[in-house]
Design an enzyme around this catalytic site. Structure first.
Site, PDB file in Angstrom:
ATOM      1  N   TYR A 218      13.168  -4.595  17.758  1.00  9.07           N
ATOM      2  CA  TYR A 218      13.707  -3.298  18.179  1.00  9.07           C
ATOM      3  C   TYR A 218      13.752  -3.169  19.704  1.00  9.07           C
ATOM      4  O   TYR A 218      12.862  -3.665  20.410  1.00  9.07           O
ATOM      5  CB  TYR A 218      12.835  -2.163  17.635  1.00  9.07           C
ATOM      6  CG  TYR A 218      13.043  -1.899  16.166  1.00  9.07           C
ATOM      7  CD1 TYR A 218      14.322  -1.764  15.611  1.00  9.07           C
ATOM      8  CD2 TYR A 218      11.946  -1.763  15.319  1.00  9.07           C
ATOM      9  CE1 TYR A 218      14.488  -1.508  14.257  1.00  9.07           C
ATOM     10  CE2 TYR A 218      12.106  -1.499  13.969  1.00  9.07           C
ATOM     11  CZ  TYR A 218      13.395  -1.374  13.440  1.00  9.07           C
ATOM     12  OH  TYR A 218      13.557  -1.126  12.109  1.00  9.07           O
TER      13      TYR A 218
ATOM     14  N   LYS B 232     -18.505   5.729   5.150  1.00 12.56           N
ATOM     15  CA  LYS B 232     -17.390   6.678   5.325  1.00 12.56           C
ATOM     16  C   LYS B 232     -16.110   5.931   5.711  1.00 12.56           C
ATOM     17  O   LYS B 232     -16.165   4.745   6.105  1.00 12.56           O
ATOM     18  CB  LYS B 232     -17.758   7.697   6.402  1.00 12.56           C
ATOM     19  CG  LYS B 232     -17.949   7.095   7.792  1.00 12.56           C
ATOM     20  CD  LYS B 232     -18.634   8.078   8.732  1.00 12.56           C
ATOM     21  CE  LYS B 232     -18.828   7.470  10.107  1.00 12.56           C
ATOM     22  NZ  LYS B 232     -19.709   8.282  10.953  1.00 12.56           N
TER      23      LYS B 232
END
Ligand SMILES: *Cc1c(COP(=O)(O)O)cnc(C)c1O
Length: 366
Positions: A262, A37
């Protein structure tokens, strides 16, 4: 064509080694279901399926679209869909996927569909809740389930299963043993009334490690295939399967007082060489790894992530590392590095692996 230079390498031999490691803990007749999965725990489900298909008995996925992708790639092995929805029933049958029926709503919807088509002896799986309280019937539902099953020859129960809540945690051993005992009791009742004996299974990877006596007919191995076991020591017996690699795009010489990234989060206190690497939080590198919480490896040396992780990039400190633009950057290629990242992000390796976004190119090494 995905030409992102950041690549997730999948080591086929490591996957096979890990599968073999768990196989040798089992009785020779115990079947193995490989859990693929979430893109094979963040790698590539189709590639993983191709690597292991001749060595496993079953695959499982969470959702039906994941199973369809395997079928479309030519995978013929039985596929258990762990969490199907009613609106997926038609496609499930079209692609010969085997649904887990976990409540009366989907059980009856599937039975009705099977009767309408009609299907003959279509394989389904039934899940019981034994304490996780996530998906599954309760033991009190058994008489109703069995009564409906006995009326139908449209479906056949391929397996009955449950899932452990804390198999990795030996402090919860008592609870786990109770789950296993409850499951055994459920199975006994069903076997007594159904008229045939479907396969039964309850163990995930850590269940195989801690409770091999409960392996029943099959085990469901997920994270173990991808190189992680219950303890750091046992993990060293497994091979690393996922390696995330990139290159240095650019190097800057940053002067004292200048900042990087940033919010000017990194402030140089001395002359600093920073390297920019094309992998960011949109690729699955958590912002929590910024500001020296995480590191990458360049020319065999750790380079701390400085400043904030950007969406598409990180900057790392290479002041003390002999390197140039274009050099290889290893974001991780070892389970211990993934465990360190998980620790810093207050999570588990499962989340670090499955977070690697589909933007990152996948490459299988055979
Ligand atoms: C994901 C999952 C597994 C695999 O668990 P691992 O800990 O990765 O081995 C097994 N069974 C069910 C029902 C699952 O959802």
């Amino acid at each position: 064509m995905n030409n992102h230079v950041t690549v997730l390498e999948i080591d086929a031999n490591a996957i096979l080694h890990n599968l073999q490691y768990f196989k040798q803990k089992l009785q020779p007749q115990t079947k193995i279901l490989a859990v693929v999965k979430a893109f094979g725990y963040g790698s590539d489900a189709v590639e993983i399926a191709k690597i292991v298909k001749d060595h496993v008995d079953y695959f499982s996925v969470a959702y039906s679209n994941e199973g369809i992708a395997l079928r479309e790639a030519g995978i013929d092995t039985p596929i258990l869909v762990l969490h199907p929805q009613i609106q997926n029933i038609k496609e499930i049958v079209k692609y010969r996927l085997e649904p887990n029926l976990y409540n009366f709503k989907i059980f009856e919807a599937f039975l009705n569909y099977a009767k309408d088509v009609p299907l003959m002896n279509y394989p389904i799986h039934i899940k019981f809740n034994t304490g996780l309280n996530r998906l599954g019937f309760w033991h009190t539902d058994i008489p109703n389930i069995v009564a409906q099953l006995k009326k139908s020859n449209n479906i056949v129960v391929q397996s009955i299963f449950s899932h452990l809540a804390a198999s990795e945690d030996l402090n919860e051993q008592e609870f786990t043993v109770e789950q296993i005992n409850n499951f055994a009791y459920i199975i006994k009742q069903i076997y007594a009334h159904l008229g045939y004996e479907p396969m039964i299974h309850i163990l995930n990877t850590s269940g195989v490690v801690h409770f091999p006596q409960a392996q029943f007919d099959m085990v469901r191995v997920g994270i173990g295939l991808y190189g992680f076991s219950n303890t750091a020591k046992e993990t060293t017996e497994l091979k690393n399967t996922h390696s995330l690699k990139s290159i240095i795009s650019q190097i800057h010489n940053v002067q004292p007082g200048e900042t990087v990234g940033y919010n000017r989060a990194f402030v140089a206190s001395k002359p600093t060489r920073s390297a920019t690497v094309p992998v960011g939080h949109a690729d699955g590198i958590s912002r929590r790894l910024g500001n020296k919480n995480g590191f990458v490896i360049i020319n065999n040396q750790p380079a701390p992530i400085i400043g904030n992780v950007c969406m598409d990039m990180i900057m790392v400190d290479v002041t003390k590392i002999d390197c140039e633009e274009g050099d290889e950057v290893i974001i991780f290629n070892h389970q211990q590095h993934v465990e360190y990242m998980a620790h810093k992000c207050e999570t588990i390796p499962y989340e670090i692996l499955t977070a690697i976004s589909q933007r990152v190119k996948r490459l299988v090494k055979r």
